[in-house]
Design a protein around this motif. Structure first.
Motif, short mmCIF file in Angstrom:
data_model
loop_
_atom_site.label_atom_id
_atom_site.label_comp_id
_atom_site.label_asym_id
_atom_site.label_seq_id
_atom_site.Cartn_x
_atom_site.Cartn_y
_atom_site.Cartn_z
N PRO A 1 1.24 -1.23 0.30
CA PRO A 1 -0.18 -0.54 0.38
C PRO A 1 0.90 1.04 0.05
N ARG A 2 2.05 1.13 0.42
CA ARG A 2 2.81 2.43 -0.42
C ARG A 2 3.47 2.38 -1.30
N ARG A 3 3.19 1.64 -2.38
CA ARG A 3 3.41 2.18 -3.15
C ARG A 3 2.71 2.99 -4.04
N SER A 4 1.46 2.19 -3.65
CA SER A 4 0.35 3.10 -5.15
C SER A 4 -1.20 2.33 -4.63
N LYS A 5 -2.04 2.69 -4.58
CA LYS A 5 -3.59 3.14 -4.71
C LYS A 5 -4.17 1.56 -5.33
N ILE A 6 -4.67 0.64 -4.31
CA ILE A 6 -4.97 -0.47 -4.37
C ILE A 6 -6.11 -0.36 -5.60
N GLU A 7 -5.98 -1.21 -7.12
CA GLU A 7 -7.25 -0.66 -8.02
C GLU A 7 -8.53 -2.05 -7.47
N GLY A 8 -8.56 -2.84 -7.13
CA GLY A 8 -9.34 -3.55 -6.89
C GLY A 8 -8.83 -5.14 -6.51
N LEU A 9 -9.86 -5.81 -6.52
CA LEU A 9 -9.98 -7.30 -6.22
C LEU A 9 -10.20 -8.39 -7.40
N ARG A 10 -9.21 -9.26 -7.41
CA ARG A 10 -9.24 -10.57 -8.63
C ARG A 10 -8.89 -11.90 -7.88
N VAL A 11 -10.26 -12.55 -7.91
CA VAL A 11 -9.93 -14.18 -7.03
C VAL A 11 -8.53 -14.87 -9.20
N THR A 12 -7.93 -15.57 -8.20
CA THR A 12 -7.16 -15.89 -9.05
C THR A 12 -6.81 -17.60 -8.54
N THR A 13 -5.74 -17.84 -9.80
CA THR A 13 -5.20 -18.77 -9.23
C THR A 13 -3.20 -18.85 -9.15
N GLN A 14 -2.99 -20.01 -8.48
CA GLN A 14 -1.62 -19.88 -7.52
C GLN A 14 -0.85 -20.05 -9.27
N GLY A 15 -0.23 -19.00 -8.83
CA GLY A 15 1.00 -18.95 -10.27
C GLY A 15 1.96 -18.92 -9.31
N THR A 16 3.61 -19.29 -10.32
CA THR A 16 4.84 -19.30 -10.00
C THR A 16 6.20 -18.29 -9.80
N ARG A 17 6.89 -18.61 -8.86
CA ARG A 17 7.88 -17.59 -8.71
C ARG A 17 8.97 -18.41 -8.27
N VAL A 18 9.89 -18.31 -9.09
CA VAL A 18 11.66 -19.61 -8.81
C VAL A 18 12.53 -18.51 -8.35
N TYR A 19 12.70 -18.88 -7.30
CA TYR A 19 13.97 -18.45 -6.16
C TYR A 19 15.25 -18.94 -6.51
N GLY A 20 16.55 -18.55 -6.93
CA GLY A 20 17.58 -19.03 -6.76
C GLY A 20 18.14 -19.51 -5.62
#
Length: 282
Positions: free
Chosen positions: A169-188
């Motif tokens: 919330p410190r970066r920008s205003k929240i645009e809304g809400l979305r119902v989503t699927t689990q995505g992917t994040r790859v860490y080193g």
């Protein structure tokens, strides 16, 4: 009749996130907080079985536990610590996201998962980035209230809980809400090796996100676009496509005999499986 709500987290009972979450939902029911006495981030779904747990009353409707978020939720639902049985469990607000593959490590998500396993509806809340003050988190109040109110009114299917992530919330205003699927994040897979003054080796496990593919409709995409992400998660982890593929091979049998799996049978089985998942041959 007021709802009985149990609140926990993995950042510890003193964290700003859990204080804000409690404040946001106090008007929705009777709230109790049972949380770790110190930070338990990335502890996953660990349940303490090798030693007794110590519970300390820290204030009205507030207890700390020298254990994990899973321990805290389990005690809240299966012990006599609380005078009433909770009907909803909330965890968070975590200082840091729990998106994509991160959920497998998250103590915040694990607390909600434990409640789900024990048959109680639950929601895990996390916020992108860390170091939020309670004033920073105030921007999330209406969103938390909206989601919790919805679940209190409609319930959740058995075996399903919600994983909620907020943009910073410190970066920008929240645009809304979305119902989503689990995505992917790859860490080193970074491991830092050093030596202490006595020349004994020690290790720090860490690593930054090195890839997060843009998957339409995923939690990662929603957060990157400035939306609140609400992902329904369930506890059935079976890969049904793989079940179908394996049933077409000679892996499934009633008994084992030396002639059951010949080299040709194994070769054919591997060939069938490569249609689903690539396999390297020696």
């Amino acid at each position: 009749m007021s709802a009985i709500i149990l609140i926990s987290n993995d950042d510890g009972y003193r964290a700003n996130g859990i204080a804000s979450l409690l404040n946001f939902v106090q008007d929705l029911g009777i709230t109790y907080t049972i949380a770790p006495d110190q930070e338990q981030s990335s502890c996953g779904h660990a349940l303490t079985l090798h030693r007794p747990l110590r519970v300390t009353k820290e204030g009205k409707h507030l207890w700390s536990v020298d254990g994990t978020p899973t321990d805290c939720v389990h005690l809240g639902l299966r012990s006599t610590v609380l005078p009433q049985q909770p009907k909803l469990v909330l965890t968070g607000i975590n200082h840091g996201s729990n998106l994509g593959d991160e959920i497998t490590y998250s103590g915040t998500v694990a607390g909600a998962m434990e409640a789900c396993l024990l048959g109680v509806p639950s929601i895990a809340f996390s916020c992108l980035s860390a170091g939020h003050s309670r004033n920073d988190l105030e921007a999330l109040r209406l969103w938390v209230h909206h989601i919790v109110t919805y679940v209190l009114k409609t319930g959740l299917p058995k075996g399903t809980f919600l994983n909620v992530n907020f943009p910073d919330p410190r970066r920008s205003k929240i645009e809304g809400l979305r119902v989503t699927t689990q995505g992917t994040r790859v860490y080193g897979a970074e491991v830092v090796e050093k030596s202490d003054p006595r020349e004994r080796r020690y290790y720090w496990i860490g690593g930054d996100v090195i890839d997060q593919p843009t998957e339409p409709g995923s939690d990662v995409e929603a957060i990157e676009s400035g939306f609140v992400s609400v992902t329904p998660l369930h506890l059935k982890l079976t890969d049904h496509k793989m079940v179908t593929a394996l049933k077409q091979t000679n892996l499934e049998c009633n008994h084992l005999a030396s002639s059951l799996l010949s080299n040709n049978d194994i070769s054919d089985s591997l060939q069938n499986l490569t249609n689903v998942i690539p396999l390297e041959r020696p």
